[in-house]
Write a protein that holds these residues in place. Sequence first.
Motif, PDB file in Angstrom:
ATOM      1  N   PHE A 194       0.826  -1.202   0.000  1.00 58.00           N
ATOM      2  CA  PHE A 194       0.000   0.000   0.000  1.00 58.00           C
ATOM      3  C   PHE A 194       0.864   1.257   0.000  1.00 58.00           C
ATOM      4  CE2 PHE A 194      -2.844  -2.973   2.540  1.00 58.00           C
ATOM      5  CZ  PHE A 194      -3.648  -3.294   1.456  1.00 58.00           C
ATOM      6  N   PRO A 195       1.430   1.628  -1.157  1.00 49.83           N
ATOM      7  CA  PRO A 195       2.119   2.928  -1.215  1.00 49.83           C
ATOM      8  C   PRO A 195       1.105   4.062  -1.113  1.00 49.83           C
ATOM      9  CG  PRO A 195       1.915   1.987  -3.408  1.00 49.83           C
ATOM     10  CD  PRO A 195       1.395   0.947  -2.447  1.00 49.83           C
ATOM     11  N   GLN A 196       1.582   5.256  -0.929  1.00 53.02           N
ATOM     12  CA  GLN A 196       0.675   6.410  -0.823  1.00 53.02           C
ATOM     13  C   GLN A 196      -0.158   6.564  -2.094  1.00 53.02           C
ATOM     14  OE1 GLN A 196       2.589  10.272  -0.242  1.00 53.02           O
ATOM     15  NE2 GLN A 196       1.108  10.732   1.350  1.00 53.02           N
ATOM     16  N   SER A 197       0.399   6.125  -3.225  1.00 50.61           N
ATOM     17  CA  SER A 197      -0.284   6.228  -4.518  1.00 50.61           C
ATOM     18  C   SER A 197      -1.172   5.022  -4.810  1.00 50.61           C
ATOM     19  CB  SER A 197       0.755   6.355  -5.629  1.00 50.61           C
ATOM     20  OG  SER A 197       1.604   5.205  -5.651  1.00 50.61           O
ATOM     21  N   PHE A 198      -1.418   4.168  -3.817  1.00 55.23           N
ATOM     22  CA  PHE A 198      -2.091   2.874  -3.982  1.00 55.23           C
ATOM     23  C   PHE A 198      -3.332   2.952  -4.859  1.00 55.23           C
ATOM     24  CE2 PHE A 198      -5.609   0.224  -2.352  1.00 55.23           C
ATOM     25  CZ  PHE A 198      -5.111  -1.045  -2.617  1.00 55.23           C
ATOM     26  N   GLU A 199      -4.151   3.970  -4.664  1.00 58.02           N
ATOM     27  CA  GLU A 199      -5.438   4.036  -5.344  1.00 58.02           C
ATOM     28  C   GLU A 199      -5.285   4.187  -6.850  1.00 58.02           C
ATOM     29  OE1 GLU A 199      -9.768   6.188  -4.560  1.00 58.02           O
ATOM     30  OE2 GLU A 199      -7.955   7.022  -3.662  1.00 58.02           O
ATOM     31  N   GLY A 212       8.061   1.472  -2.496  1.00 54.85           N
ATOM     32  CA  GLY A 212       7.927   1.119  -1.092  1.00 54.85           C
ATOM     33  C   GLY A 212       6.456   1.023  -0.730  1.00 54.85           C
ATOM     34  N   GLY A 213       6.127   0.105   0.166  1.00 57.60           N
ATOM     35  CA  GLY A 213       4.721  -0.126   0.448  1.00 57.60           C
ATOM     36  C   GLY A 213       4.333  -0.088   1.912  1.00 57.60           C
ATOM     37  N   HIS A 214       3.425  -0.968   2.277  1.00 57.40           N
ATOM     38  CA  HIS A 214       2.750  -0.945   3.577  1.00 57.40           C
ATOM     39  C   HIS A 214       3.698  -1.201   4.744  1.00 57.40           C
ATOM     40  CE1 HIS A 214      -0.079  -2.169   6.728  1.00 57.40           C
ATOM     41  NE2 HIS A 214       0.508  -3.336   6.791  1.00 57.40           N
ATOM     42  N   PHE A 215       4.558  -2.191   4.603  1.00 53.61           N
ATOM     43  CA  PHE A 215       5.347  -2.634   5.747  1.00 53.61           C
ATOM     44  C   PHE A 215       6.529  -1.702   6.002  1.00 53.61           C
ATOM     45  CE2 PHE A 215       3.266  -6.500   4.216  1.00 53.61           C
ATOM     46  CZ  PHE A 215       2.691  -6.968   5.388  1.00 53.61           C
ATOM     47  N   ALA A 216       6.643  -1.234   7.235  1.00 53.10           N
ATOM     48  CA  ALA A 216       7.757  -0.348   7.595  1.00 53.10           C
ATOM     49  C   ALA A 216       9.040  -1.128   7.859  1.00 53.10           C
ATOM     50  CB  ALA A 216       7.393   0.473   8.836  1.00 53.10           C
ATOM     51  N   SER A 303      15.513  -5.524  16.816  1.00 48.29           N
ATOM     52  CA  SER A 303      15.002  -6.397  17.872  1.00 48.29           C
ATOM     53  C   SER A 303      14.447  -7.720  17.359  1.00 48.29           C
ATOM     54  CB  SER A 303      13.895  -5.676  18.637  1.00 48.29           C
ATOM     55  OG  SER A 303      12.757  -5.490  17.793  1.00 48.29           O
ATOM     56  N   GLY A 304      14.130  -7.787  16.054  1.00 51.04           N
ATOM     57  CA  GLY A 304      13.468  -8.976  15.530  1.00 51.04           C
ATOM     58  C   GLY A 304      11.972  -8.988  15.749  1.00 51.04           C
ATOM     59  N   LEU A 305      11.401  -7.890  16.249  1.00 53.38           N
ATOM     60  CA  LEU A 305       9.955  -7.819  16.452  1.00 53.38           C
ATOM     61  C   LEU A 305       9.195  -7.590  15.145  1.00 53.38           C
ATOM     62  CD1 LEU A 305       9.897  -5.616  19.685  1.00 53.38           C
ATOM     63  CD2 LEU A 305       9.298  -8.046  19.531  1.00 53.38           C
ATOM     64  N   HIS A 306       9.822  -6.923  14.191  1.00 51.14           N
ATOM     65  CA  HIS A 306       9.263  -6.674  12.861  1.00 51.14           C
ATOM     66  C   HIS A 306       7.886  -6.013  12.897  1.00 51.14           C
ATOM     67  CE1 HIS A 306      12.637  -8.851  11.358  1.00 51.14           C
ATOM     68  NE2 HIS A 306      12.220 -10.037  11.790  1.00 51.14           N
ATOM     69  N   PRO A 307       7.765  -4.831  13.478  1.00 50.64           N
ATOM     70  CA  PRO A 307       6.467  -4.148  13.434  1.00 50.64           C
ATOM     71  C   PRO A 307       6.073  -3.827  11.993  1.00 50.64           C
ATOM     72  CG  PRO A 307       8.198  -2.663  14.201  1.00 50.64           C
ATOM     73  CD  PRO A 307       8.799  -4.032  14.161  1.00 50.64           C
ATOM     74  N   SER A 308       4.780  -3.896  11.711  1.00 47.54           N
ATOM     75  CA  SER A 308       4.312  -3.543  10.366  1.00 47.54           C
ATOM     76  C   SER A 308       4.362  -2.038  10.147  1.00 47.54           C
ATOM     77  CB  SER A 308       2.893  -4.063  10.147  1.00 47.54           C
ATOM     78  OG  SER A 308       2.007  -3.500  11.100  1.00 47.54           O
ATOM     79  N   ASN A 309       4.182  -1.281  11.206  1.00 47.33           N
ATOM     80  CA  ASN A 309       4.296   0.174  11.132  1.00 47.33           C
ATOM     81  C   ASN A 309       5.256   0.634  12.213  1.00 47.33           C
ATOM     82  OD1 ASN A 309       3.918   2.806  10.386  1.00 47.33           O
ATOM     83  ND2 ASN A 309       1.751   2.908  10.932  1.00 47.33           N
ATOM     84  N   SER A 442      10.276  19.410   7.618  1.00 46.41           N
ATOM     85  CA  SER A 442       9.929  18.387   8.602  1.00 46.41           C
ATOM     86  C   SER A 442      10.444  17.039   8.125  1.00 46.41           C
ATOM     87  CB  SER A 442       8.413  18.328   8.822  1.00 46.41           C
ATOM     88  OG  SER A 442       7.742  17.992   7.623  1.00 46.41           O
ATOM     89  N   CYS A 443      10.513  16.073   9.057  1.00 46.24           N
ATOM     90  CA  CYS A 443      11.077  14.768   8.758  1.00 46.24           C
ATOM     91  C   CYS A 443      10.237  13.669   9.397  1.00 46.24           C
ATOM     92  CB  CYS A 443      12.517  14.693   9.270  1.00 46.24           C
ATOM     93  SG  CYS A 443      13.298  13.069   9.097  1.00 46.24           S
ATOM     94  N   ARG A 444      10.129  12.558   8.699  1.00 49.42           N
ATOM     95  CA  ARG A 444       9.571  11.342   9.274  1.00 49.42           C
ATOM     96  C   ARG A 444      10.361  10.151   8.744  1.00 49.42           C
ATOM     97  NH1 ARG A 444       5.423  12.567   5.308  1.00 49.42           N
ATOM     98  NH2 ARG A 444       5.100  10.859   3.812  1.00 49.42           N
ATOM     99  N   PHE A 445      10.303   9.047   9.436  1.00 45.39           N
ATOM    100  CA  PHE A 445      10.834   7.786   8.935  1.00 45.39           C
ATOM    101  C   PHE A 445       9.677   7.021   8.299  1.00 45.39           C
ATOM    102  CE2 PHE A 445      14.472   7.241  12.282  1.00 45.39           C
ATOM    103  CZ  PHE A 445      15.098   8.368  11.775  1.00 45.39           C
ATOM    104  N   THR A 446       9.848   6.610   7.050  1.00 45.04           N
ATOM    105  CA  THR A 446       8.814   5.802   6.397  1.00 45.04           C
ATOM    106  C   THR A 446       9.080   4.315   6.547  1.00 45.04           C
ATOM    107  OG1 THR A 446       9.953   5.859   4.266  1.00 45.04           O
ATOM    108  CG2 THR A 446       8.343   7.598   4.705  1.00 45.04           C
TER     109      THR A 446
END
Length: 537
Positions: A194-199, A212-216, A303-309, A442-446
Amino acid sequence: MSTRATSIWGWGYADKFPDVGTRRALAEQVSPLLGGPTLEPREPAPRDARRIPRPRIAPPESLAALFSTDDDDRAAHTYGKGYGDLVRGFHGDFSSAPDLVAHPRTEDEVRAVMDWCGDQRVALIPFGGGTSVVRGVEAAIGDGFRGAVSLDMRRLDRVLEVDPVSRAARIQAGATGPVLEAQLAPHGFSLRHFPQSFEFSTLGGWLATRAGGHFATLYTHIDDLVQSTRMLTPRGVHETRRLPASGAGPSPDRLVLGSEGTLGVITEAWVRLQARPRFRANASVHFADFSAAVRVVRELSQSGLHPSNCRLLDAQESFNNGVAGDGSSVLVLAFESADHPLETWMERALAIAASHGGECREGARYRADEPGAQARSGGAAESWRSAFIEAPYLQNVMVSLGVIADTFETACTWDRFDALHGAILESVRGALERVCGGGLVSCRFTHVYPDGPAPYYTFIGPARPGGQLEQWMELKRAASEAISAHGGTITHHHAVGRLHRPWYDRERPEPFALALKAVKGAWDPQGILNPGVLVGP
């Protein structure tokens, strides 16, 4: 394909461009942030004021049914959706429109169009959703061609096969995100890209640009979800074998992924599917210190937790998106699974955050859905999700207000991030002051990896009427030079196109550049495919 009209000059659906009253109200909010007089909304150039040249070529009678010479169709295929594209379209400048737009329905028709272009010395530019922000679909082809054809692939949009045992599907390249997801849903699967342009964007576009898609974390790029690819070239079909993995020499799929339409036309691919998640956990964590938040994200990525976001928003980004207004940076954190509850994973992630001063003010939310149910995150996470989806529409408004508003992204190793981030902020803020008289960054991590983050920056500043493109390009150069000088990549997921070519040429090893040019010459000997992208003539 949706029957809802999309904007010819701007992002997304035409009916989502706000009326003048709404834009004036937004101007009253934005103007104080930029430190200047109240901005006044302008209107896009009317249809009869568009500047679009007459076609230089005509299609052959045998293929005429596949081609369009309609000016609206040609205008809609002139640009992508980057800031410079929106500005030119807003002011009615469609001077680089393709001469023809082809709408093939089958792979054989794609082949016929490609062969005709080769015979006639006509440039052929593959076109998916047209969401490129790096001038990747523009017919800026020079003088060596009789004309240009935009090859719209969106009629090749079917899920052709589903393999539920191996959990994979064969999908045509022109399928947009919603179209392919709707066809996978009855089988109980999702691509979950699900990239930002998904639609609006297509599977072929995702592959061609390494989107790049849904999974962070973990499955961050479309690369991770590809099993095999099929691409037409002027020299024949390039089709790879379906395999979970292989050690047999350099991967042939790697020549397809990121090829940006300059080596061939992707017609279909086998992609790895995901079971639709039932268990979800999400939380937002506030930090008074951005550096502490960065350390938390690094620990989580390792950590190996692998969060989706695992998306970190600095204080300015949090404010801009309505997530937090108290000067805190916010980490939007989520886990999902089709198999098991997620309390253990979330609790450990929040413990890591708390050890560096992170505060989960609203607590974690957990949800177990019935199969097929739609989930919403709630709280700060939902605020961020809504802002993320609406952000490209806001850029349309900013253009109408005479504001430069754009983004750029990169990736670097953790040991280089502090120096890179500091250099980018210094360079872009200085350029904004010099070029615009002020502005915001501004900055964010995707996306994040065990060895480094993918920071994504937004900058806005007041534009000088008639000088927007020159101002914007100076800001882009300042950002790109800082990235290049401090060990970042010129793009993590926006692709190269024509915009990033100067810095991509510096980034890649020279022997690889020679090899890429050799492949281009072998597969596309007449050089008709998307000229000027990735490699020179």
